[in-house]
Write an enzyme that holds these catalytic residues in place. Structure first.
Site, PDB file in Angstrom:
ATOM      1  N   ILE A 121      59.989  64.987  42.892  1.00 37.28           N
ATOM      2  CA  ILE A 121      59.779  65.795  42.407  1.00 37.28           C
ATOM      3  C   ILE A 121      60.161  65.970  40.865  1.00 37.28           C
ATOM      4  O   ILE A 121      59.848  66.467  39.794  1.00 37.28           O
ATOM      5  CB  ILE A 121      60.006  67.312  42.821  1.00 37.28           C
ATOM      6  CG1 ILE A 121      61.396  67.223  43.757  1.00 37.28           C
ATOM      7  CG2 ILE A 121      59.211  66.692  44.713  1.00 37.28           C
ATOM      8  CD1 ILE A 121      61.575  68.101  44.030  1.00 37.28           C
ATOM      9  N   LYS A 122      61.200  65.033  40.892  1.00 36.76           N
ATOM     10  CA  LYS A 122      62.365  65.468  39.429  1.00 36.76           C
ATOM     11  C   LYS A 122      62.582  66.869  38.644  1.00 36.76           C
ATOM     12  O   LYS A 122      62.432  66.503  37.766  1.00 36.76           O
ATOM     13  CB  LYS A 122      61.767  63.850  38.399  1.00 36.76           C
ATOM     14  CG  LYS A 122      62.081  63.005  38.652  1.00 36.76           C
ATOM     15  CD  LYS A 122      61.614  61.745  37.924  1.00 36.76           C
ATOM     16  CE  LYS A 122      61.375  60.742  38.268  1.00 36.76           C
ATOM     17  NZ  LYS A 122      60.122  60.169  38.850  1.00 36.76           N
ATOM     18  N   ARG A 123      62.831  67.400  39.875  1.00 40.62           N
ATOM     19  CA  ARG A 123      63.154  69.179  39.542  1.00 40.62           C
ATOM     20  C   ARG A 123      64.337  68.774  38.947  1.00 40.62           C
ATOM     21  O   ARG A 123      65.258  68.541  39.417  1.00 40.62           O
ATOM     22  CB  ARG A 123      63.147  69.823  40.373  1.00 40.62           C
ATOM     23  CG  ARG A 123      61.837  70.053  41.220  1.00 40.62           C
ATOM     24  CD  ARG A 123      61.001  70.897  39.682  1.00 40.62           C
ATOM     25  NE  ARG A 123      59.281  71.067  40.443  1.00 40.62           N
ATOM     26  CZ  ARG A 123      58.570  70.044  40.573  1.00 40.62           C
ATOM     27  NH1 ARG A 123      58.394  68.892  40.537  1.00 40.62           N
ATOM     28  NH2 ARG A 123      57.152  70.738  41.435  1.00 40.62           N
TER      29      ARG A 123
END
Length: 287
Positions: free
Chosen positions: A96-98
């Site tokens: 998700i690479k938040r």
């Protein structure tokens, strides 16, 4: 702890991580024609991939963008796939690479460490600052969840920012890695690794040995194999005796059936062969 479970799975099944980056044109017509709803089409394709590989791979990584692009139905497929993995005691990574802070990060944590989108690991972007990682530490301390934090990525554009040198002459990605390593060592498990791992692209091999030695107790998620150009010998430089990392392949595995006359009838065989070829290339079959 989840990192011990991952370590043991790699010991048992090898370091291959299947990337379920599912695009509609990857799916055989027989599946698309059988199910009316797009969420079920995508889920049934993912299920076939999982059922064909669960005994020979360590993990599954879902890049959420492929599901978001399909709207609500796509996110339903994302959720169904994660729940299927959990029900079968398989390890999932929500890619998700938040990278946000404070209450926003807490909401991301709730979204992806529990509920409909729950995964065992998620990916995080630290370039807003390390306060973007802190809200996840209570789950990490409990041992039930883990994170892979972007360190040095596999894309050519990594050199635009990650390779810039600071006043001390050290690249930005080493500053990130050193701080991350210091943090991760506070959560070491009995297998010698921390549930705070790093994303280290397998396409830039010049620094591979230094990175592996510098972050000895950090578990790596290694993208870049196959379609992006990294080979077995390249990614092996980031492993320690075949462990200490997982190597992701998406298109190289989930499209292995495409273009074959028997792509649907012998789907499982084509997918499994792609995994066995990758394991052989990395060296697992020769252990």
């Amino acid at each position: 702890m989840i990192i011990e479970k991952l370590y043991n799975r790699v010991e048992e099944k090898g370091c291959v991580c299947v990337g379920l980056d599912t695009a509609i044109d990857y799916i055989p017509d027989q599946i698309k024609n059988k199910y009316q709803d797009i969420d079920e089409v995508v889920f049934q394709f993912n299920k076939r991939i999982i059922d064909a590989t669960y005994d020979i791979v360590s993990t599954y990584k879902l890049q959420i963008a492929y599901y978001e692009a399909l709207g609500i139905k796509g996110l339903i497929a994302y959720s169904k796939t994660l729940k299927y993995l959990k029900a079968n005691d398989l390890i999932s990574i929500g890619d998700i690479k938040r990278g946000d802070i404070a209450t926003t990060a807490i909401m991301y944590k709730r979204a992806h460490f529990e509920g409909d989108f729950e995964a065992d690991f998620i990916t995080l972007n630290p370039y807003m600052g390390f306060d973007s990682i802190m809200p996840y530490l209570d789950n990490i301390a409990n041992g039930d969840k883990g994170v892979f934090v972007l360190l040095r990525t596999s894309n050519p554009g990594a050199k635009d920012i990650e390779y810039l040198k600071c006043e001390d002459g050290k690249e930005i990605y080493y500053h990130v890695g050193d701080k991350l390593y210091e943090l991760s060592n506070q959560y070491l498990s009995s297998c010698g690794y921390s549930p705070i791992g790093a994303v280290v692209g397998g396409t830039h091999i010049d620094e591979a040995i230094e990175i592996r030695n510098r972050y000895e107790n950090m578990f790596f998620l290694i993208p870049g194999y196959g379609a992006q150009g990294a080979k077995g010998n390249d990614v092996n430089l980031y492993l320690k005796n075949g462990n200490g990392g997982i190597v992701n392949s998406s298109r190289g595995i989930i499209t292995a059936h495409k273009g074959k006359e028997d792509e649907y009838e012998n789907f499982n065989q084509h997918i499994r062969k792609a995994v066995f070829d990758m394991r052989e290339d990395i060296g697992f079959e020769r252990r």
